[in-house]
Scaffold this active site. Structure first.
Site, mmCIF file in Angstrom:
data_model
loop_
_atom_site.group_PDB
_atom_site.id
_atom_site.type_symbol
_atom_site.label_atom_id
_atom_site.label_comp_id
_atom_site.label_asym_id
_atom_site.label_seq_id
_atom_site.Cartn_x
_atom_site.Cartn_y
_atom_site.Cartn_z
ATOM 1 C CE LYS A 144 -0.251 -15.158 -2.458
ATOM 2 N NZ LYS A 144 -0.178 -13.784 -1.691
ATOM 3 C CE LYS A 178 -0.338 -13.717 8.781
ATOM 4 N NZ LYS A 178 0.873 -13.997 8.670
ATOM 5 C CG ASP A 231 1.195 -10.758 -4.390
ATOM 6 O OD1 ASP A 231 1.293 -12.045 -4.346
ATOM 7 O OD2 ASP A 231 1.864 -10.280 -3.318
ATOM 8 C CG HIS A 236 -2.924 -12.535 2.351
ATOM 9 N ND1 HIS A 236 -3.421 -14.081 2.080
ATOM 10 C CD2 HIS A 236 -1.999 -12.499 1.306
ATOM 11 C CE1 HIS A 236 -2.607 -14.508 1.414
ATOM 12 N NE2 HIS A 236 -1.442 -13.357 1.281
#
Ligand code: NAP
Length: 485
Positions: A144, A178, A231, A236
Site C-alpha cells: 500500500k 495478523k 492511510d 486496514h
C-alpha cells in the site's frame, strides 16, 4: 497449491519496510525451514551496493529488528547466503537488463515484491516488461498505498494488469497477515455459537478502533499527502469491517472469501454532504503529552500549517439484511493516549431480566478482539457475585479471556508479513486484496472526502494524548453509546 517460487525480487530493499519487516520475516520463515531450499532473494534499490554490502546491511537489520533472543548467527549465515543485490534506478529503463541477467530464467519460479513509493509502480512494471521480466508465470506483490483515490488506484491497477493478471497480483494489506484477524474468521466460522447471533437482531453495534501513540515517525512527507482516512480507514479498517460483516464464504479460498468481502464493501452506505457532519469527525493533534512527556503538535512536527487529518471517526452503515440498523463506529488517530487496535462487538441486552425484581441489572454481552498491542479475544458475560444474596442478587460483568498468548503459548508470535510472504512464495492469494475490493474501498472513501470538501470541513484540533476532538465523543453519545476505552 501453486508452484513455489525459487527467486524473490525485492524492490526497495534498502528501505524502512524491508529492514524492519520484510527481511526479519523472511529470516523467521527460514529459521522454521519454510523457505524453499533453493530460494534466492534479490534485493534492488538505487544505492550502490554489492552482495556482501547488502548482506552486511541485512544482518544489521536482523539484529536490530528481530525479537530479543531470536537472532542466531548460524541461521543468519544460511539466510544471508540467499541474498543478492542489483543496484537499479527504476526511472532508468536500461538498468533493468542487469536485473534480468541476475534473475536468469524469468519464466520459472519468480515473484516480485514492490516496496517502493507507488509513483514508481508503473515505471517498474514498464521496466520489467521491457527487460522480458513480465513472463506469464511471474507473481507481483504490491505494498500500500494503491493510489490516493479511485482514479489513481485504477491507473496503478491498469498498469499492473497490462502485464500481471489478477490471479498473479498480490495486493498486500498487512492486517490480513495478523493472527487475530485470521482468528476472527475462525471464531465466526469454526464455532456454532456466534453465527446465529451475528446479525442486527442480536448485535447492537460494532466499534473498530486503531489508536497510535506515535506521531509522524519521519514519514511526514508521505503522511501529509494522505491523512488518517486514506492511510488507515481506506485499507486496514475497511478490511476489518468486511471480515466482521461478511456472509459465510462457501470455502476458505481466495475467490469465496473475497467475493463475500467485496459484497460488504459495496453495501457500505455512501456518506454524502447531507449527512457528513452527523456521521464523521476529523481532527489534527495539537501540542500535548504522551505518557507524561510533552510532544509537539502536527503543524510543528511537519514545519508548516497543514489541513491533513490525523484523526477520523465515522459512523458507518452496511445496507443489507444482516446489518440493517447496526452502526459500525470506526475511529483511528495518531497521538492517542494509548496504542490500541481492537474490534468491539456489543450484543443487545437480554429481552427481559428475571433479576430485576431482586435489584440486579444486566449488561449486554461484549466480544472484544484485540489486535494490538496484544492479540486477544475476550467475551464479557454476566455472572453472579458470590454471596448469600441477602440484600438481593448482585450481577457482575466477567471476562472470559481467550487470549491467544495463553491459548497458544507453544507457538511463536509471527510478524504479519511472514504469513503473507509465505503465501506469496506458495501462490495462495486468499489473504491478499482483490482489485474490486480496493476499488469499492476507494469509492466509499472518495465520497467522504468529496463531502468534506463540499461542506468545507477541516480537522478540529485535539491535544496530543487525548482521544481526539470532543465531537468524536458526541458522535456515539448521541446514540447513547460510549467508545470502549
Ligand atoms: P523508504 O524507506 O523510503 O524506502 C524506499 C525504497 O525505495 C528504498 O529502498 C529506496 O532505495 C528505493 N527507491 C527509491 N527511489 C528509487 C528509484 N528511483 N529506483 C529504485 N529504487 C528506489 O520507504 P518504506 O518505508 O520502506 O516504504 C516502501 C513502501 O511501502 C511505500 O510505498 C510505503 O508507503 C509502503 N509502506 C511502508 C510501511 C512502513 O512501515 N515503512 C508500512 C506500510 C506501507 P534507494 O534510496 O537506495 O534507491
Amino acid at each position: 497449491m501453486a508452484d513455489r517460487i525459487s527467486t524473490l525480487v525485492m524492490f526497495g530493499a534498502t528501505g524502512d519496510l524491508a529492514r524492519r519487516m520484510l527481511l526479519p520475516s523472511l529470516y523467521g520463515l527460514d529459521s522454521d525451514g519454510l523457505l524453499p531450499d533453493n530460494l534466492r532473494i534479490i534485493g534492488t534499490a538505487r544505492t550502490a551496493l554489492d552482495d556482501a554490502e547488502f548482506r552486511k546491511r541485512a544482518d544489521a537489520a536482523l539484529q536490530e529488528h528481530l525479537p530479543e533472543g531470536f537472532y542466531s548467527a548460524g541461521i543468519a549465515q544460511r539466510f544471508l547466503g540467499r541474498l543478492h543485490y542489483v543496484p537499479l534506478d527504476i526511472t532508468e529503463p536500461q538498468h533493468f537488463s542487469d536485473l534480468a541477467q541476475a534473475i536468469g530464467d524469468a519464466c520459472h519460479g519468480v515473484a516480485i515484491f514492490l516496496s517502493t513509493a507507488p509513483s514508481l509502480f508503473k515505471p517498474t512494471i514498464d521496466g520489467l516488461a521491457g527487460a522480458g521480466l513480465a513472463c506469464p508465470t511471474v507473481r507481483m506483490a504490491l505494498e500500500k498505498p494503491l493510489g490516493t483515490d479511485l482514479e489513481s488506484s485504477r491507473e496503478i491497477n491498469d498498469a499492473v494488469h497490462a502485464h500481471f493478471p489478477e490471479e498473479r497480483t498480490f495486493r498486500i494489506d498487512h492486517y490480513l497477515g495478523k493472527e487475530t484477524v485470521q482468528n476472527l474468521i475462525a471464531l465466526r466460522f469454526a464455532n456454532l455459537m456466534f453465527e446465529p447471533l451475528w446479525n442486527s437482531a442480536h448485535i447492537d453495534h460494532v466499534q473498530i478502533t486503531v489508536a497510535e501513540t506515535v506521531g509522524l515517525e519521519g514519514r511526514g512527507d508521505y503522511y501529509d499527502g494522505s491523512g488518517a482516512l486514506r492511510d488507515m480507514v481506506q485499507n486496514h479498517m475497511l478490511q476489518l469491517v468486511a471480515l466482521v460483516a461478511m456472509e459465510p464464504p462457501s470455502d476458505f479460498n481466495a475467490t469465496a472469501v473475497r467475493d463475500e468481502k467485496v459484497k460488504v464493501l459495496r453495501a457500505l452506505r455512501p456518506i454524502t454532504a447531507a449527512d457528513v457532519e452527523a456521521t464523521t469527525v476529523t481532527g489534527q493533534y495539537a501540542r500535548g503529552a504522551i505518557d507524561g512527556e510533552p510532544v509537539p503538535g502536527y503543524d510543528d512536527e511537519i514545519g508548516r500549517d497543514s489541513a491533513t487529518e490525523t484523526f477520523v471517526a465515522i459512523k458507518a452503515h452496511i445496507d443489507n439484511w444482516r446489518w440493517k440498523g447496526v452502526p459500525f463506529y470506526l475511529r483511528t488517530g495518531k497521538r492517542m493516549p494509548m496504542r490500541d487496535t481492537e474490534i468491539f462487538i456489543q450484543f443487545k441486552d437480554v429481552p427481559y431480566s428475571i433479576f430485576a425484581s431482586r435489584g440486579a441489572t444486566t449488561r449486554p454481552n461484549k466480544l472484544i478482539i484485540g489486535l494490538q498491542p496484544e492479540e486477544s479475544i475476550e467475551l464479557r458475560l454476566m455472572g453472579k457475585t458470590p454471596g448469600l444474596d441477602r440484600q438481593g442478587v448482585r450481577l457482575r460483568e466477567i471476562p472470559l479471556d481467550i487470549g491467544l498468548a495463553n491459548a497458544f503459548s507453544e507457538h511463536r508470535r509471527r510478524i504479519a508479513y511472514e504469513r503473507l510472504l509465505l503465501d506469496l512464495i506458495e501462490g495462495d492469494p486468499t489473504l491478499f486484496v482483490r482489485r474490486d475490493e480496493v476499488e469499492a474501498q476507494w469509492a466509499w472513501i472518495d465520497g467522504i472526502r468529496a463531502a468534506w470538501a463540499e461542506k468545507g470541513i477541516g480537522p478540529r484540533p485535539y491535544a496530543a494524548g487525548t482521544w481526539g476532538p470532543s465531537a468524536a465523543i458526541a458522535l456515539t453519545e448521541r446514540d447513547g453509546i460510549s467508545w470502549h476505552e
